[in-house]
Structures are given as C-alpha cells and as structure tokens.
Design a protein around this motif. Structure first.
Motif, PDB file in Angstrom:
ATOM      1  N   LEU A 206      41.653  37.883  48.086  1.00  9.72           N
ATOM      2  CA  LEU A 206      40.397  37.980  47.845  1.00  9.72           C
ATOM      3  C   LEU A 206      40.004  36.621  47.011  1.00  9.72           C
ATOM      4  CD1 LEU A 206      41.236  41.332  45.770  1.00  9.72           C
ATOM      5  CD2 LEU A 206      40.184  40.862  48.233  1.00  9.72           C
ATOM      6  N   ASP A 207      40.731  35.838  46.688  1.00 12.64           N
ATOM      7  CA  ASP A 207      40.253  34.512  45.998  1.00 12.64           C
ATOM      8  C   ASP A 207      39.975  33.763  47.116  1.00 12.64           C
ATOM      9  OD1 ASP A 207      43.012  34.608  47.039  1.00 12.64           O
ATOM     10  OD2 ASP A 207      43.615  33.270  45.500  1.00 12.64           O
ATOM     11  N   LEU A 208      40.456  33.593  48.352  1.00 16.21           N
ATOM     12  CA  LEU A 208      39.955  32.969  49.405  1.00 16.21           C
ATOM     13  C   LEU A 208      38.796  33.379  49.891  1.00 16.21           C
ATOM     14  CD1 LEU A 208      42.837  32.418  52.120  1.00 16.21           C
ATOM     15  CD2 LEU A 208      41.780  30.682  50.662  1.00 16.21           C
ATOM     16  N   GLN A 236      35.740  44.227  40.170  1.00 21.68           N
ATOM     17  CA  GLN A 236      35.466  45.753  40.475  1.00 21.68           C
ATOM     18  C   GLN A 236      34.803  45.821  41.766  1.00 21.68           C
ATOM     19  OE1 GLN A 236      35.671  48.309  38.251  1.00 21.68           O
ATOM     20  NE2 GLN A 236      35.346  49.473  40.112  1.00 21.68           N
ATOM     21  N   THR A 237      34.279  45.038  42.512  1.00 15.58           N
ATOM     22  CA  THR A 237      33.800  45.171  43.804  1.00 15.58           C
ATOM     23  C   THR A 237      35.097  45.313  44.605  1.00 15.58           C
ATOM     24  OG1 THR A 237      32.273  43.331  43.545  1.00 15.58           O
ATOM     25  CG2 THR A 237      32.458  44.204  45.677  1.00 15.58           C
ATOM     26  N   PHE A 238      36.160  44.347  44.530  1.00 16.02           N
ATOM     27  CA  PHE A 238      37.356  44.610  45.426  1.00 16.02           C
ATOM     28  C   PHE A 238      38.191  45.997  45.098  1.00 16.02           C
ATOM     29  CE2 PHE A 238      36.846  39.956  45.725  1.00 16.02           C
ATOM     30  CZ  PHE A 238      36.278  39.848  47.129  1.00 16.02           C
ATOM     31  N   ARG A 239      38.128  46.486  43.758  1.00 17.23           N
ATOM     32  CA  ARG A 239      38.680  47.819  43.361  1.00 17.23           C
ATOM     33  C   ARG A 239      37.974  48.677  44.215  1.00 17.23           C
ATOM     34  NH1 ARG A 239      40.275  45.640  38.332  1.00 17.23           N
ATOM     35  NH2 ARG A 239      38.335  45.967  37.341  1.00 17.23           N
ATOM     36  N   ASP A 240      36.752  48.656  44.377  1.00 20.33           N
ATOM     37  CA  ASP A 240      36.033  49.705  45.012  1.00 20.33           C
ATOM     38  C   ASP A 240      36.233  49.655  46.614  1.00 20.33           C
ATOM     39  OD1 ASP A 240      34.888  50.588  42.855  1.00 20.33           O
ATOM     40  OD2 ASP A 240      33.095  49.526  43.126  1.00 20.33           O
ATOM     41  N   SER A 245      43.642  49.814  42.183  1.00 22.59           N
ATOM     42  CA  SER A 245      43.595  48.579  41.295  1.00 22.59           C
ATOM     43  C   SER A 245      44.022  47.365  41.863  1.00 22.59           C
ATOM     44  CB  SER A 245      44.208  48.801  40.138  1.00 22.59           C
ATOM     45  OG  SER A 245      45.488  49.288  40.091  1.00 22.59           O
ATOM     46  N   LEU A 246      43.987  46.162  41.611  1.00 18.96           N
ATOM     47  CA  LEU A 246      44.439  44.961  42.400  1.00 18.96           C
ATOM     48  C   LEU A 246      45.915  44.587  41.969  1.00 18.96           C
ATOM     49  CD1 LEU A 246      40.939  42.936  42.206  1.00 18.96           C
ATOM     50  CD2 LEU A 246      41.883  44.546  43.889  1.00 18.96           C
ATOM     51  N   THR A 247      46.666  43.936  42.760  1.00 25.30           N
ATOM     52  CA  THR A 247      47.943  43.487  42.517  1.00 25.30           C
ATOM     53  C   THR A 247      48.091  42.127  42.619  1.00 25.30           C
ATOM     54  OG1 THR A 247      48.972  44.026  44.629  1.00 25.30           O
ATOM     55  CG2 THR A 247      48.630  45.932  43.076  1.00 25.30           C
ATOM     56  N   ALA A 248      49.172  41.671  42.416  1.00 28.85           N
ATOM     57  CA  ALA A 248      49.292  40.250  42.748  1.00 28.85           C
ATOM     58  C   ALA A 248      49.387  39.726  44.364  1.00 28.85           C
ATOM     59  CB  ALA A 248      50.665  39.794  42.138  1.00 28.85           C
ATOM     60  N   ASP A 249      49.574  40.673  44.718  1.00 33.47           N
ATOM     61  CA  ASP A 249      49.578  40.771  46.132  1.00 33.47           C
ATOM     62  C   ASP A 249      48.244  40.187  46.833  1.00 33.47           C
ATOM     63  OD1 ASP A 249      52.365  40.900  46.980  1.00 33.47           O
ATOM     64  OD2 ASP A 249      52.521  42.657  47.173  1.00 33.47           O
ATOM     65  N   ASP A 250      47.302  40.383  46.206  1.00 38.44           N
ATOM     66  CA  ASP A 250      45.974  40.855  46.688  1.00 38.44           C
ATOM     67  C   ASP A 250      45.266  39.294  46.452  1.00 38.44           C
ATOM     68  OD1 ASP A 250      46.147  43.228  47.533  1.00 38.44           O
ATOM     69  OD2 ASP A 250      45.340  43.862  45.410  1.00 38.44           O
ATOM     70  N   THR A 251      45.816  38.450  45.889  1.00 43.27           N
ATOM     71  CA  THR A 251      45.141  36.945  45.896  1.00 43.27           C
ATOM     72  C   THR A 251      46.145  35.841  46.102  1.00 43.27           C
ATOM     73  OG1 THR A 251      45.593  36.957  43.453  1.00 43.27           O
ATOM     74  CG2 THR A 251      43.511  37.353  43.942  1.00 43.27           C
ATOM     75  N   MET A 252      45.968  35.043  47.061  1.00 39.34           N
ATOM     76  CA  MET A 252      46.892  34.010  47.258  1.00 39.34           C
ATOM     77  C   MET A 252      47.430  33.179  46.318  1.00 39.34           C
ATOM     78  SD  MET A 252      46.218  30.927  49.986  1.00 39.34           S
ATOM     79  CE  MET A 252      46.528  31.817  51.483  1.00 39.34           C
ATOM     80  N   ALA A 253      46.571  32.884  45.207  1.00 38.70           N
ATOM     81  CA  ALA A 253      47.068  32.222  44.132  1.00 38.70           C
ATOM     82  C   ALA A 253      48.226  32.736  43.331  1.00 38.70           C
ATOM     83  CB  ALA A 253      46.022  31.649  43.159  1.00 38.70           C
TER      84      ALA A 253
END
Lengths: 258, 265
Positions: A206-208, A236-240, A245-253
C-alpha cells in the motif's frame, strides 16, 4: 484510452475474476491497481493486451476492439502495449540486448528474426531503451549474470523498445528488495511522465501504491471497490479494499522492518 | 549419564509384491538360460578350444589399419556419420518444436507427429539400413539414409522432452510484445534449448559412428562392409587390425564429444 464496458472474465471451473467492470483510463495516466491476491489484478492487466480473453462485455484499447480481434489485430494491439512481469520473464541464456530486441519483433521481418540479424535502427531503439534505465553498459552480458533489480530494468527496457503507448506492469517489484523496488518504481514513473505513456501497475504494497500512483483502483473478488486519486487513499480505504484490517505484510516499509 | 535408546516406530514389512516380483525374475532368468542352452561348463570348454578368430589376435595385421582401401572405408564411415547427423539434426529442431505443446497449438497434428517419430524410433538402425539396401541397392547411400532416420528419431525425442520442461515466462513476454508464433519460437524457446540440443546432436554423432560399423554388415557401406569382407574370407588378422583402428577412432571421438558436451550444458 482504455475503456472496459460491463466486462466479465470467468475462468474454467467457474472462478469469476472480473465482474461487470466499467472503467476508463485516459492517455498518460499512471494507475496503480491494488487488491489481495486473487482479486483479479492480473486478469485486468492481461485483458488489456488480450492475453486473457473476456467472457462477455466490451473492451476498447486505443481504438482496438479487443474481444473481436483476429490474430493479426491482436499482434498489432500487443505491439502498442509493453508488458513488465513479476518474474522478469527474460531469456536467461541470451544477452541483455537480445532480450530487449524482443520488443522490436513486431517490426522485424521473419527471416531476420530467424538468422538473428536485426536492423541497425532497431538496435539503436533497443540501445536507447537500455540507456533510459541506465544499463546500456551491460548490453552484451548474459541475462543470468544480472541482479534482480538489473533484470527488471532490462524488462522495462524490453517494454520500452516497443515504443508503446501503454505499459502494463504485473507486480513488477514483488521479487525485489525495498530499495530496489523504489528504483524500479521511479523508472516506471519517470518514463510515464517523460514519454506520456499510460502506465498500469499491479501492486500489493500500500505504501508503494500511495507513493507513486496518480490514481488508485481497488479490486476485491473481481469487482471495482475503489477508484480515486492516490492522495485520497487512506488506511480506511485500504481496509475497505482488502475487507480486513491491515497488517505489517501490507506495507513494504513495515515488512522490511520485521 | 547414558541416554536411553530411542524407540523407533514399528518397521514396515516388505511388500509381498516386491518379494513375489524378485522371485519371479530369478525364476524367469533361469528358465531363459535353460531354454537357450546356456551352461558355464560349455562356455569354459568352448573358450579352451583352439579358435582361429582368437588366434587372429596374435597376428594382428598392423598394415591393414592404414591400407589404402581401409583408409577409404574409414573416410566413408566418417562421411556417412557426419552427413547423417547433420541432415538428421537439421530436420529435428523444427520437428521437435512442432511435436510439443509449446511449439504447436494444434493437438491432432502434434499427436500425429509424435506417433510418427515413435514409429521411426521403434525400428532399429540395422533394420532401416536393410530396408534401404533393398530399396536403393548396396553402398553408402542406404547407410546414410538409415543414419538420417535414426538421428532424426533420437534427436527429436530428446529435444522434445527438454522442450516440455522449459521456462514459460519468456514465451509470455514474446507473445505480449506482439511477436508472431515463429518469432516467439526463435527468440524465446530456441535459446533455452540450444545447449541441450547441441549436446544431443554430438551424442547422436557418437551413436552414428558406432552404428556404421554394423550397417556395413547388411551392405550399407563404410567400415562395416570392409569388416564383413575379411570376416567372410576368414582373414582374422586383418579383421582385428580394422577393429582396433575403429576402436581407437571411436574412443577419440567420444572423448572429444564428452568434453564438448560437458561445456555445453
């Protein structure tokens, strides 16, 4: 201009990877598609160059009526659309230059392809593409002898050598480490801006996505669930989009920090 | 402190099938040996008897190794092997491509081509030579034709098997770039299999060189025909001279070929 019109893709076995998609992507846009694996990101990208046929509905790409193309028309369409792959898809045993020249095949007569003697102007175009991703000095190195990031740059050069109007990138950084991923994303962004190439990138970080996208498209189970500028997309957009809910795996950083 | 031995799970019993199969194979071998009349005492008796063929070994004709006619026969053998391999290899690459899913999207032609090649391969080279001797008469031509068909069968089979395991990524890339089917094969598939293919061609050359010694027995030219000539005359010294020469040639060619092939793959 790319326009999906009530487009559907249903795979053998009944999996529906695209459901009644209505979508318009204008010339020169830099679009990132996000969604979980299996949400239909690859299907959307591969539908654009006809690698995945629509089951029903319409799709127009730069004036090509994709569902009704014959073999020749499909090759014409594909010559205008460059593609970049998660696994690079280079021919390991041959040189970087030969790999990039693959992008010129649509222009090169068959007999020249067979004997491997490409016209000088096509070699120049390939060289220019390699220069743009700053890897021209490795032109005669075998693709096996490159690092992952270098290989993906060759992948980008191959797509550029087509002199395309559209570039599709299917998870281009999924096999790369974070710093290299940013390098590759910057090249894609820069090429899109400099040459006005419509660029569509599948990402799952998501961060990328928010860092590079002009426009983000969210897919879930083959349906469009978000479409808006990158700056509008928050957690919230990404949760939708992800439906969880988001986890650490979802962002590269955050993943890199683990 | 001594550790108590670990207890293993109960050892599985050998499968009754494996036992039955082993016994069956021993019995079958013995029955076969009896039927063909093989016995060790007979073998030892025969070996002990004076034998003109074996005696020829003591009077090997070194001169025959380099005589004009033998030289020509060797040259013919080499030419047959080179031509048969080259021609066979040339047609093998497209046939191998067209007989696999990667290279040929049409199922029926693909199956027909594979079946045809299986039939060609099922016929041994000596039988091919015999058939062509009947068709075009004795000489180097039937031998050459036999080696051509045999080479094709071998190289197509090995190359097709290699093609089944190649990386599909470059193929997708070539298709996505708007390449035609043949362009895709040339740029995305052939570079992947070229080292293996070259190695099969060299291996086939070794096979052809060895086969040419036997082909002459049915009149298909080369060194074999010269061997057959001395065999019929009972001129064992000269026969052994030729055999020794042939052996040396084969060893040298194989040594070279193995070294080159090791570098290829």
């Amino acid at each position: 201009m790319i326009r999906f019109d009530k487009a559907n893709v249903t795979y053998k076995g009944g999996v529906s990877a695209m459901k009644d998609l209505d979508l318009e992507i204008g010339d020169g846009e830099f679009v990132v598609i996000v969604g979980l694996s299996g949400a239909g990101k690859s299907t959307l990208i591969r539908a654009i160059n006809g690698l995945v046929p629509l089951t029903s509905g319409g799709l127009n790409v730069n004036g090509h009526d994709v569902p009704n193309l014959n073999a020749k028309g499909r090759r014409e369409l594909r010559s205008e659309v460059g593609m970049i792959f998660q696994g690079f898809n280079l021919v390991d045993r041959t040189t970087v230059l030969n790999n990039v020249l693959m992008g010129r095949l649509h222009q090169v007569p068959l007999w020249r392809t067979l004997i491997g003697k490409y016209p000088e102007e096509d070699i120049q175009i390939a060289a220019k593409a390699l220069d743009r991703v700053e890897i021209l000095d490795r032109a005669y190195v075998r693709a096996t002898n490159l690092s992952g990031g270098q290989r993906q740059r060759v992948g980008i050069a191959r797509a550029l050598a087509q002199e395309p109007k559209i570039v599709l990138a299917d998870e281009p950084v999924a096999s790369l480490d974070p710093p290299t991923s940013h390098v590759v994303m910057k090249y894609l962004q820069q090429i899109s801006r400099d040459l006005g190439i419509t660029t569509i990138v599948n990402l799952h970080f998501l961060d990328l996505a928010t860092a590079y996208a002009d426009r983000i498209i969210g897919l879930r189970d083959g349906e469009l669930v978000f479409d808006g500028p990158g700056s509008d997309a928050d957690e919230q957009t990404f949760r939708d989009i992800y439906g969880r809910s988001l986890t650490a795996d979802d962002t590269m950083a955050k993943q890199a920090a683990l | 402190m001594s550790e108590s031995p670990l207890r293993l799970p109960p050892k599985p019993k050998p499968s009754p099938w494996a036992i039955a199969l082993s016994i069956g194979m021993v019995v079958f071998t013995v029955v076969c040996a009896r039927t063909v009349g093989f016995s060790f005492s007979g073998l030892i008796e025969d070996l002990g008897r004076s034998n003109p063929v074996a005696q020829g070994l003591l009077e090997i004709s070194w001169g025959e190794m380099f005589s004009e006619r033998s030289r020509r026969a060797f040259l013919e053998t080499l030419q047959m092997a080179v031509l048969g391999t080259t021609a066979g290899a040339a047609v093998s690459l497209p046939i191998a491509l067209w007989s696999t899913e990667v290279g040929n999207p049409y199922r029926i032609p693909r199956i027909l081509l594979r079946s045809f090649n299986n039939v060609v391969r099922a016929i041994p080279d000596l039988l091919w030579a015999g058939l062509f001797v009947l068709g075009v008469g004795i000489g180097a031509l039937p031998g050459l034709l036999a080696l051509f068909f045999f080479s094709m069968a071998v190289i197509v089979k090995l190359t097709a098997d290699t093609l089944d395991g190649i990386d599909m990524g470059p193929i997708e890339a070539a298709k996505a770039s708007g390449a035609s089917h043949t362009q895709m094969l040339r740029t995305a598939v052939v570079p992947q299999i070229l080292p293996a293919y070259s190695s099969y061609v060299l291996y086939d050359f070794e096979l052809n060189l060895r086969a040419s010694a036997v082909l002459g027995l049915v009149g298909a030219g080369g060194i074999g025909q010269r061997l057959d000539f001395f065999r019929n005359r009972g001129d064992w010294g000269k026969l052994w001279g030729l055999v020794l020469m042939f052996f040396l040639v084969v060893v040298v060619v194989e040594w070279l070929s193995v070294r080159i092939r090791r570098r290829l793959v």
